[in-house]
Design a protein around this motif. Structure first.
Motif, PDB file in Angstrom:
ATOM      1  N   TYR A   2       0.824  -1.203   0.000  1.00 15.09           N
ATOM      2  CA  TYR A   2       0.000   0.000   0.000  1.00 15.09           C
ATOM      3  C   TYR A   2       0.859   1.255   0.000  1.00 15.09           C
ATOM      4  O   TYR A   2       0.492   2.265  -0.610  1.00 15.09           O
ATOM      5  N   TRP A   6       0.648   4.215  -2.715  1.00 14.09           N
ATOM      6  CA  TRP A   6       0.477   5.599  -2.257  1.00 14.09           C
ATOM      7  C   TRP A   6       1.581   6.495  -2.820  1.00 14.09           C
ATOM      8  O   TRP A   6       1.328   7.624  -3.224  1.00 14.09           O
ATOM      9  N   LEU A   9       0.932   7.210  -6.689  1.00 10.96           N
ATOM     10  CA  LEU A   9      -0.212   8.029  -7.098  1.00 10.96           C
ATOM     11  C   LEU A   9       0.224   9.488  -7.237  1.00 10.96           C
ATOM     12  O   LEU A   9       0.910  10.014  -6.372  1.00 10.96           O
ATOM     13  N   LYS A  16      -3.903  11.827  -4.501  1.00 12.36           N
ATOM     14  CA  LYS A  16      -3.718  10.508  -3.903  1.00 12.36           C
ATOM     15  C   LYS A  16      -5.033   9.994  -3.297  1.00 12.36           C
ATOM     16  O   LYS A  16      -5.360   8.811  -3.436  1.00 12.36           O
ATOM     17  N   SER A  20      -6.942   6.825  -4.741  1.00 11.43           N
ATOM     18  CA  SER A  20      -7.229   5.693  -3.852  1.00 11.43           C
ATOM     19  C   SER A  20      -8.696   5.307  -3.926  1.00 11.43           C
ATOM     20  O   SER A  20      -9.028   4.113  -3.983  1.00 11.43           O
ATOM     21  N   ALA A  24     -10.125   1.748  -5.308  1.00 11.90           N
ATOM     22  CA  ALA A  24     -11.011   0.915  -4.495  1.00 11.90           C
ATOM     23  C   ALA A  24     -12.324   0.654  -5.230  1.00 11.90           C
ATOM     24  O   ALA A  24     -12.831  -0.477  -5.234  1.00 11.90           O
TER      25      ALA A  24
END
Length: 95
Positions: A2, A6, A9, A16, A20, A24
Protein backbone atom coordinates in the motif's frame (compact mmCIF):
# COMPACT_ATOMS: atom_id res chain seq x y z
CA UNK A 1 2.39 -2.78 -1.04
CA UNK A 2 0.00 0.00 0.00
CA UNK A 3 2.90 2.35 0.64
CA UNK A 4 4.20 1.65 -2.88
CA UNK A 5 0.78 2.43 -4.39
CA UNK A 6 0.48 5.60 -2.26
CA UNK A 7 3.91 6.80 -3.41
CA UNK A 8 3.11 6.12 -7.10
CA UNK A 9 -0.21 8.03 -7.10
CA UNK A 10 0.28 11.52 -8.58
CA UNK A 11 -0.98 15.07 -7.79
CA UNK A 12 -0.32 15.53 -4.08
CA UNK A 13 -2.70 14.67 -1.26
CA UNK A 14 -5.91 15.46 -3.16
CA UNK A 15 -4.81 13.37 -6.14
CA UNK A 16 -3.72 10.51 -3.90
CA UNK A 17 -7.08 10.46 -2.08
CA UNK A 18 -9.00 10.61 -5.37
CA UNK A 19 -6.79 7.92 -6.90
CA UNK A 20 -7.23 5.69 -3.85
CA UNK A 21 -11.02 6.02 -4.02
CA UNK A 22 -10.99 5.28 -7.76
CA UNK A 23 -8.76 2.23 -7.28
CA UNK A 24 -11.01 0.92 -4.49
CA UNK A 25 -14.14 1.51 -6.63
CA UNK A 26 -12.53 -0.24 -9.61
CA UNK A 27 -11.62 -3.22 -7.43
CA UNK A 28 -15.17 -3.47 -6.04
CA UNK A 29 -16.67 -3.17 -9.55
CA UNK A 30 -14.33 -5.86 -10.88
CA UNK A 31 -15.33 -8.21 -8.07
CA UNK A 32 -19.05 -7.38 -8.31
CA UNK A 33 -19.46 -7.62 -12.09
CA UNK A 34 -16.80 -10.17 -13.10
CA UNK A 35 -15.51 -12.38 -10.29
CA UNK A 36 -18.71 -12.97 -8.29
CA UNK A 37 -20.92 -13.80 -11.32
CA UNK A 38 -18.24 -16.21 -12.54
CA UNK A 39 -17.99 -17.93 -9.13
CA UNK A 40 -21.74 -18.08 -8.36
CA UNK A 41 -22.48 -21.33 -10.25
CA UNK A 42 -19.58 -22.99 -8.43
CA UNK A 43 -20.96 -22.19 -4.95
CA UNK A 44 -23.67 -24.36 -3.32
CA UNK A 45 -25.85 -21.53 -1.92
CA UNK A 46 -28.88 -22.31 -4.12
CA UNK A 47 -28.49 -26.10 -4.11
CA UNK A 48 -31.56 -26.86 -1.99
CA UNK A 49 -33.00 -30.36 -2.10
CA UNK A 50 -36.37 -31.03 -0.52
CA UNK A 51 -37.14 -34.73 -0.19
CA UNK A 52 -40.19 -34.71 2.07
CA UNK A 53 -43.35 -35.95 0.29
CA UNK A 54 -45.99 -34.16 2.32
CA UNK A 55 -46.38 -30.44 2.68
CA UNK A 56 -46.79 -30.53 6.47
CA UNK A 57 -43.57 -30.21 8.51
CA UNK A 58 -43.11 -33.16 10.83
CA UNK A 59 -45.61 -35.34 8.98
CA UNK A 60 -44.11 -38.71 8.01
CA UNK A 61 -43.61 -39.28 4.29
CA UNK A 62 -46.46 -41.77 4.13
CA UNK A 63 -48.93 -39.39 5.75
CA UNK A 64 -51.28 -40.63 8.43
CA UNK A 65 -52.29 -39.44 11.85
CA UNK A 66 -49.28 -39.08 14.09
CA UNK A 67 -48.93 -36.98 17.19
CA UNK A 68 -45.72 -34.93 17.48
CA UNK A 69 -43.40 -36.54 20.00
CA UNK A 70 -44.63 -40.09 19.40
CA UNK A 71 -41.70 -42.45 19.12
CA UNK A 72 -41.70 -45.12 16.43
CA UNK A 73 -42.63 -48.63 17.60
CA UNK A 74 -39.80 -50.32 19.45
CA UNK A 75 -37.93 -47.07 20.14
CA UNK A 76 -37.47 -46.16 23.81
CA UNK A 77 -36.11 -42.64 23.32
CA UNK A 78 -36.92 -39.70 21.07
CA UNK A 79 -33.33 -38.52 21.38
CA UNK A 80 -30.41 -40.48 19.94
CA UNK A 81 -28.57 -40.22 23.27
CA UNK A 82 -29.34 -40.96 26.91
CA UNK A 83 -30.30 -37.89 28.95
CA UNK A 84 -29.88 -39.65 32.31
CA UNK A 85 -26.23 -40.56 31.83
CA UNK A 86 -23.66 -38.42 33.69
CA UNK A 87 -26.38 -36.68 35.72
CA UNK A 88 -25.85 -38.58 38.95
CA UNK A 89 -24.44 -35.79 41.12
CA UNK A 90 -25.32 -32.09 41.04
CA UNK A 91 -22.49 -29.59 40.50
CA UNK A 92 -20.57 -28.57 43.61
CA UNK A 93 -21.55 -25.13 45.02
CA UNK A 94 -17.95 -24.06 45.84
CA UNK A 95 -16.94 -23.33 42.26
Amino acid sequence: MYAFIWRKLPFGLAGKLTGSVLLAAATVALLWYVVFPWAEPLLPFDDVQVTQDSGVPGDPAGGGDSVPGDAPAGDDHDLPYDTDQNNTAPPSPNR
